[in-house]
Each structure stands twice: as structure tokens, then as C-alpha cells.
Scaffold this motif. Structure first.
Motif, PDB file in Angstrom:
ATOM      1  N   LEU A  90    -113.891  32.601 -11.853  1.00 30.53           N
ATOM      2  CA  LEU A  90    -114.985  32.218 -12.901  1.00 30.53           C
ATOM      3  C   LEU A  90    -116.005  33.259 -13.156  1.00 30.53           C
ATOM      4  O   LEU A  90    -116.715  33.478 -14.190  1.00 30.53           O
ATOM      5  N   ASP A  91    -115.864  34.284 -12.005  1.00 30.81           N
ATOM      6  CA  ASP A  91    -116.728  35.409 -11.959  1.00 30.81           C
ATOM      7  C   ASP A  91    -116.306  36.767 -12.097  1.00 30.81           C
ATOM      8  O   ASP A  91    -117.079  37.731 -12.072  1.00 30.81           O
ATOM      9  N   CYS A  92    -115.069  36.906 -12.184  1.00 31.52           N
ATOM     10  CA  CYS A  92    -114.467  38.393 -12.463  1.00 31.52           C
ATOM     11  C   CYS A  92    -113.294  38.353 -13.457  1.00 31.52           C
ATOM     12  O   CYS A  92    -112.487  37.723 -13.243  1.00 31.52           O
ATOM     13  N   GLY A  93    -113.809  39.039 -14.429  1.00 32.59           N
ATOM     14  CA  GLY A  93    -112.924  39.228 -15.518  1.00 32.59           C
ATOM     15  C   GLY A  93    -111.560  39.770 -15.267  1.00 32.59           C
ATOM     16  O   GLY A  93    -110.589  39.654 -15.598  1.00 32.59           O
ATOM     17  N   MET A 145    -105.877  39.471 -14.214  1.00 32.34           N
ATOM     18  CA  MET A 145    -104.689  39.774 -13.426  1.00 32.34           C
ATOM     19  C   MET A 145    -103.779  38.303 -13.448  1.00 32.34           C
ATOM     20  O   MET A 145    -102.496  38.218 -13.480  1.00 32.34           O
ATOM     21  N   MET A 146    -104.572  37.293 -13.179  1.00 31.62           N
ATOM     22  CA  MET A 146    -103.912  36.000 -12.973  1.00 31.62           C
ATOM     23  C   MET A 146    -103.256  35.538 -14.214  1.00 31.62           C
ATOM     24  O   MET A 146    -102.108  35.259 -14.151  1.00 31.62           O
ATOM     25  N   GLU A 147    -103.923  35.757 -15.537  1.00 26.69           N
ATOM     26  CA  GLU A 147    -103.267  35.387 -16.726  1.00 26.69           C
ATOM     27  C   GLU A 147    -101.968  36.124 -16.813  1.00 26.69           C
ATOM     28  O   GLU A 147    -100.910  35.654 -17.291  1.00 26.69           O
ATOM     29  N   GLY A 148    -101.792  37.561 -16.447  1.00 23.24           N
ATOM     30  CA  GLY A 148    -100.604  38.396 -16.566  1.00 23.24           C
ATOM     31  C   GLY A 148     -99.564  37.863 -15.592  1.00 23.24           C
ATOM     32  O   GLY A 148     -98.442  37.871 -16.047  1.00 23.24           O
ATOM     33  N   HIS A 163    -110.660  23.841 -14.124  1.00 23.23           N
ATOM     34  CA  HIS A 163    -110.436  23.812 -15.361  1.00 23.23           C
ATOM     35  C   HIS A 163    -110.203  25.319 -15.935  1.00 23.23           C
ATOM     36  O   HIS A 163    -109.392  25.505 -16.923  1.00 23.23           O
ATOM     37  N   ALA A 164    -110.733  26.142 -15.136  1.00 26.26           N
ATOM     38  CA  ALA A 164    -110.376  27.741 -15.561  1.00 26.26           C
ATOM     39  C   ALA A 164    -108.870  28.095 -15.360  1.00 26.26           C
ATOM     40  O   ALA A 164    -108.393  28.657 -16.134  1.00 26.26           O
ATOM     41  N   LEU A 165    -108.271  27.635 -14.367  1.00 25.51           N
ATOM     42  CA  LEU A 165    -106.965  27.899 -13.810  1.00 25.51           C
ATOM     43  C   LEU A 165    -106.207  27.030 -14.757  1.00 25.51           C
ATOM     44  O   LEU A 165    -105.095  27.659 -15.149  1.00 25.51           O
ATOM     45  N   HIS A 166    -106.574  25.793 -15.057  1.00 21.60           N
ATOM     46  CA  HIS A 166    -105.506  24.928 -16.010  1.00 21.60           C
ATOM     47  C   HIS A 166    -105.756  25.881 -17.378  1.00 21.60           C
ATOM     48  O   HIS A 166    -104.572  25.873 -17.842  1.00 21.60           O
ATOM     49  N   ALA A 167    -106.748  26.279 -17.825  1.00 16.70           N
ATOM     50  CA  ALA A 167    -106.621  27.200 -18.880  1.00 16.70           C
ATOM     51  C   ALA A 167    -105.825  28.264 -18.915  1.00 16.70           C
ATOM     52  O   ALA A 167    -105.280  28.703 -20.210  1.00 16.70           O
ATOM     53  N   LEU A 168    -105.554  28.738 -17.976  1.00 18.78           N
ATOM     54  CA  LEU A 168    -104.602  29.940 -17.456  1.00 18.78           C
ATOM     55  C   LEU A 168    -103.110  29.440 -17.577  1.00 18.78           C
ATOM     56  O   LEU A 168    -102.249  30.329 -17.167  1.00 18.78           O
ATOM     57  N   ALA A 169    -102.771  28.075 -17.705  1.00 19.30           N
ATOM     58  CA  ALA A 169    -101.542  27.780 -17.747  1.00 19.30           C
ATOM     59  C   ALA A 169    -101.074  27.667 -16.245  1.00 19.30           C
ATOM     60  O   ALA A 169     -99.762  27.503 -16.247  1.00 19.30           O
ATOM     61  N   VAL A 170    -101.816  27.683 -15.170  1.00 21.45           N
ATOM     62  CA  VAL A 170    -101.500  27.513 -13.877  1.00 21.45           C
ATOM     63  C   VAL A 170    -100.654  26.113 -13.572  1.00 21.45           C
ATOM     64  O   VAL A 170    -101.241  25.122 -14.275  1.00 21.45           O
ATOM     65  N   ASP A 171     -99.526  25.962 -13.147  1.00 18.38           N
ATOM     66  CA  ASP A 171     -98.641  24.734 -13.042  1.00 18.38           C
ATOM     67  C   ASP A 171     -98.930  23.558 -12.187  1.00 18.38           C
ATOM     68  O   ASP A 171     -98.931  22.294 -12.487  1.00 18.38           O
ATOM     69  N   ALA A 172     -99.519  24.112 -11.041  1.00 19.69           N
ATOM     70  CA  ALA A 172    -100.242  23.044  -9.930  1.00 19.69           C
ATOM     71  C   ALA A 172    -101.093  23.939  -8.956  1.00 19.69           C
ATOM     72  O   ALA A 172    -101.470  25.092  -8.982  1.00 19.69           O
ATOM     73  N   GLY A 173    -101.826  22.788  -8.241  1.00 22.09           N
ATOM     74  CA  GLY A 173    -102.707  23.488  -7.448  1.00 22.09           C
ATOM     75  C   GLY A 173    -103.003  22.772  -6.190  1.00 22.09           C
ATOM     76  O   GLY A 173    -102.552  21.758  -5.948  1.00 22.09           O
TER      77      GLY A 173
END
Length: 135
Positions: free
Chosen positions: A74-77, A82-85, A109-119
Motif C-alpha cells: 500500500l505504501d511503497c510503489g 516488484m510484486m507485479e513483475g 484488495h491491492a494484492l488481488h489487483a496485482l493478480a496474486v492467486d491466493a493468500g
């Protein structure tokens, strides 16, 4: 020991806290098990040794993002980029991404937007003892 269990039931997690000195030997040892269905996960991505080398040289089935990444989504672009890549790269080789330590709806919600599969994490559910788990 791994030869006594159906490999399709095994997800072998390698921690990123110890270096891999010989990827060729590791891949050679895991190859027959992976061919039989064993899945390989890289734990603690975002800390420790050789995240990118693990991805490139081991082609894991699962990459597990550590709190070092998920807590900063949420606070570090830079962390988010890096996660998106890593998500994109992991998906392109046929793997899945798990985000650990999801503590808030905003992180989810931020991780879901990055297409992370599970949490995993307290936002999704608190740990329970084995006796309370349903089969």
C-alpha cells in the motif's frame, strides 16, 4: 523420505533464507519427483537469497510473498512494482503466487489487483489447531 509418499500430495517449500549453491544438482534431484507430480514452492520471497535466481533456475510452481513485500503493497510503489513483475513472471512459467501476512482489507484488495492467486493471513482467517480443522 519423499519417495514413500505420492508426489502429487507434496508441495516442497524451499526457504529463501539459505543459498542454493548448486542449482543443477538440486534440479537433478527434484526432476523425477516433479515429473511424478511434486510441486515446488519458494517461501519467503522478498527476503534472503536469490529470489530471481530461484524463479529462473528452479521454475517453481508456487512463489510465496513474505511480509517484507505484502506489508508494503500500500505504501511503497517500488515494492508494488516488484510484486507485479514477479506475479507476471511466475504466471508466464505456469506458477501461482501466494501472498502471506495479509492483515487488512486494503492489502487484500491491492494484492488481488496485482493478480496474486491466493493468500494467507489474519484478515483471511486465524490459525486453528489440528483438532479443530475439518478434513
Amino acid at each position: 523420505m519423499l519417495h514413500t509418499i505420492d508426489p502429487e500430495r507434496i508441495v516442497l517449500e524451499l526457504t529463501d533464507h539459505q543459498p542454493v549453491h548448486d542449482y543443477e544438482s538440486l534440479n537433478a534431484a527434484l526432476s523425477p519427483l516433479r515429473a511424478a507430480g511434486l510441486r515446488l514452492a519458494i517461501d519467503d520471497v522478498g527476503t534472503g537469497y536469490a529470489d530471481l535466481q530461484h524463479l529462473v533456475r528452479l521454475r517453481p510452481d508456487v512463489m510465496k510473498f513474505d511480509i517484507a513485500l505484502t506489508s508494503r503493497v500500500l505504501d511503497c510503489g517500488t515494492s508494488r512494482t516488484m510484486m507485479e513483475g514477479l506475479v507476471t513472471s511466475t504466471h508466464k512459467i505456469g506458477g501461482r503466487v501466494v501472498a502471506e501476512w495479509i492483515e487488512t482489507a486494503e492489502q487484500y484488495h491491492a494484492l488481488h489487483a496485482l493478480a496474486v492467486d491466493a493468500g494467507q493471513g489474519y484478515f483471511l482467517g486465524r490459525p486453528i489447531d489440528a483438532g479443530s480443522a475439518k478434513a
